[in-house]
Design a protein around this motif. Structure first.
Motif, short mmCIF file in Angstrom:
data_model
loop_
_atom_site.label_atom_id
_atom_site.label_comp_id
_atom_site.label_asym_id
_atom_site.label_seq_id
_atom_site.Cartn_x
_atom_site.Cartn_y
_atom_site.Cartn_z
N ARG A 1 -46.21 12.71 24.95
CA ARG A 1 -47.07 13.79 25.42
C ARG A 1 -48.31 13.21 26.08
O ARG A 1 -48.95 12.30 25.53
CB ARG A 1 -47.51 14.69 24.26
N SER A 2 -48.68 13.77 27.22
CA SER A 2 -49.90 13.33 27.88
C SER A 2 -51.10 13.88 27.13
O SER A 2 -50.99 14.79 26.30
CB SER A 2 -49.93 13.82 29.33
N MET A 3 -52.28 13.34 27.44
CA MET A 3 -53.51 13.84 26.80
C MET A 3 -53.70 15.31 27.11
O MET A 3 -54.10 16.10 26.24
CB MET A 3 -54.71 13.02 27.30
N ALA A 4 -53.39 15.73 28.33
CA ALA A 4 -53.54 17.14 28.71
C ALA A 4 -52.63 18.03 27.88
O ALA A 4 -53.02 19.11 27.43
CB ALA A 4 -53.26 17.32 30.20
N GLU A 5 -51.40 17.57 27.65
CA GLU A 5 -50.46 18.36 26.84
C GLU A 5 -50.92 18.44 25.39
O GLU A 5 -50.81 19.50 24.75
CB GLU A 5 -49.06 17.73 26.92
N ARG A 6 -51.45 17.33 24.86
CA ARG A 6 -51.92 17.34 23.47
C ARG A 6 -53.14 18.24 23.31
O ARG A 6 -53.28 18.96 22.33
CB ARG A 6 -52.22 15.91 23.00
N GLU A 7 -54.04 18.20 24.30
CA GLU A 7 -55.21 19.07 24.26
C GLU A 7 -54.80 20.54 24.37
O GLU A 7 -55.38 21.40 23.70
CB GLU A 7 -56.17 18.70 25.38
N ALA A 8 -53.82 20.83 25.19
CA ALA A 8 -53.35 22.21 25.33
C ALA A 8 -52.73 22.71 24.03
O ALA A 8 -52.95 23.86 23.62
CB ALA A 8 -52.34 22.30 26.47
N ALA A 9 -51.96 21.85 23.37
CA ALA A 9 -51.34 22.24 22.10
C ALA A 9 -52.41 22.54 21.05
O ALA A 9 -52.32 23.53 20.31
CB ALA A 9 -50.42 21.13 21.61
N LYS A 10 -53.42 21.70 20.98
CA LYS A 10 -54.50 21.93 20.02
C LYS A 10 -55.27 23.19 20.38
O LYS A 10 -55.68 23.97 19.50
CB LYS A 10 -55.44 20.72 19.99
#
Length: 401
Positions: free
Chosen positions: A114-123
């Protein structure tokens, strides 16, 4: 730089100059350094940015004094410290994929896929769905069912499971000064003050006669927050009648508590979906924030249902301390016990408990069908299972098969 300075290593507790000031290195996470100044101010900078500063060096070439892992949070109020640590776990999970330091993570935060953007979106989705400190209540759960179907037992098991999960996550030593689960029952004809006083009694808080509702509420909310309570269980919620003034005000008090405490609330009651609790404006608010879980009597038709019923009997049998009782005896009477109790956990528990007491008193130290037959159950179970002639008193009493 001198040779000593070149060999110096940045590590937790070290002193470094940066941006015209002197900082203590309070944490190292991946490529990030957490710096704390003398006034307690915190900055998080990339290690490459820190080392590229013209003034960069490690003062003294080694840490002056190693700080405890949570040193910067020492001295804060427990509730404030807990919120800071909660945010730290969220940030750590986004950056490294693991909320805790045990290396276990969830797939949606795995930095390898997962990219940082995807991880931030999930959170972000998680925080929006169940934000803890935004002035609104968390989503909750209502357990509803007929009498004696095990709703209170379900609440107690849920509380136990949550407490044990918290202990595994934090370590057993974290029990000190914490109360993961709170449990109260709604008193009959409850008023807001009566309800919050039940919470105070559970928490062991003194309630003086001169204290008003607001004072008790503040004490309860402050204590639950300080103790890090994450799950609040409320039994007999069907006793709240929102058609009355006292019931409506008590319902409002429950909503206020759920907003202030920041815990997940789980209610249990008899036929809640048909009660006044979910009617009117207040009922619509409650129905919009809570999921309803039906808790009917346990069925006994399919093989899976029969296996679940026998599993329940095995669990009860394991708790017996009768010297002559043979394991599996209750399982062999599974069909009879289901017919006798109608699949209601409360009726089953009362039946087994009374038969066990009889076995102790008469010295047999084992549960037999004859003892079970002699037990008179609650009226609801007896009405469902006794033949009409027996109910009227004109027929013979039960005898052992």
């Amino acid at each position: 730089m001198s040779g000593a300075q070149q060999r110096a290593v940045v590590q937790v507790g070290g002193q470094v100059p940066f941006a015209g000031g002197e900082f203590t290195v309070a944490g190292l996470e991946g490529a990030r350094c957490r710096l704390v100044d003398e006034a307690g101010g915190v900055q998080v900078v990339l290690a490459t940015h820190l080392m590229a500063d013209e003034e960069f060096t490690v003062i003294g070439g080694a840490p002056r004094q190693r700080l405890p892992a949570r040193g910067p949070l020492e001295g804060l109020e427990p509730a404030v410290r807990e919120r800071a640590l909660a945010w730290e776990r969220h940030i750590r999970e986004v950056e490294t994929g693991c909320a805790e330091l045990d290396g276990r993570g969830r797939a949606e935060y795995d930095p390898t896929v997962r990219s940082m953007a995807e991880r931030e979106a999930a959170k972000g989705r998680l925080m929006i769905l169940n934000r803890r400190h935004d002035g609104t209540a968390r989503r909750g759960l209502i357990v509803s069912g007929p009498p004696t179907t095990g709703k209170t037992t379900a609440l107690q098991q849920l509380g136990r499971a949550f407490h044990l999960a918290e202990r595994r996550r934090r370590g057993s030593e974290s029990d000190e000064g914490r109360l993961p689960v709170a449990f109260v029952a709604v008193p009959p004809a409850a008023t807001p003050k009566m309800l919050v006083s039940e919470f105070a009694r559970f928490l062991g808080l003194p309630v003086a006669a001169r204290m008003n509702q607001a004072q008790i509420t503040d004490a309860v909310v402050g204590t639950l927050r300080d103790l890090g309570t994450g799950l609040v269980l409320v039994d007999d919620i069907h006793l709240l009648d929102t058609r009355t003034r006292a019931g409506a005000e008590t319902s409002d008090q429950m909503k206020y508590l759920s907003e202030r405490v920041g815990a997940t609330f789980v209610y249990a009651g008899v036929a809640v979906e048909d009660s006044p609790l979910l009617t009117g404006i207040r009922g619509a608010q409650l129905a919009g924030r809570f999921k309803l879980l039906s808790n009917p009597p346990l069925p006994y038709g399919s093989r899976e249902q029969q296996a679940a019923w026998r599993g329940l009997l095995d669990g009860m049998e394991d708790a017996l301390r009768l010297e002559q009782h043979r394991a599996g005896s209750l399982g062999r009477m599974a069909g009879y016990l289901h017919t006798r109790t109608g699949g209601r956990i409360g009726s089953l528990s009362a039946l087994i408990r009374e038969a066990a007491i009889t076995a102790i008193l008469d010295g047999t130290e084992k549960i037999t069908k004859k003892q079970l037959e002699a037990v008179q159950l609650d009226h609801l179970a007896e009405q469902d299972t006794r033949p009409p002639a027996e109910q009227a008193g004109s027929g013979p009493s039960r005898t052992a098969a």
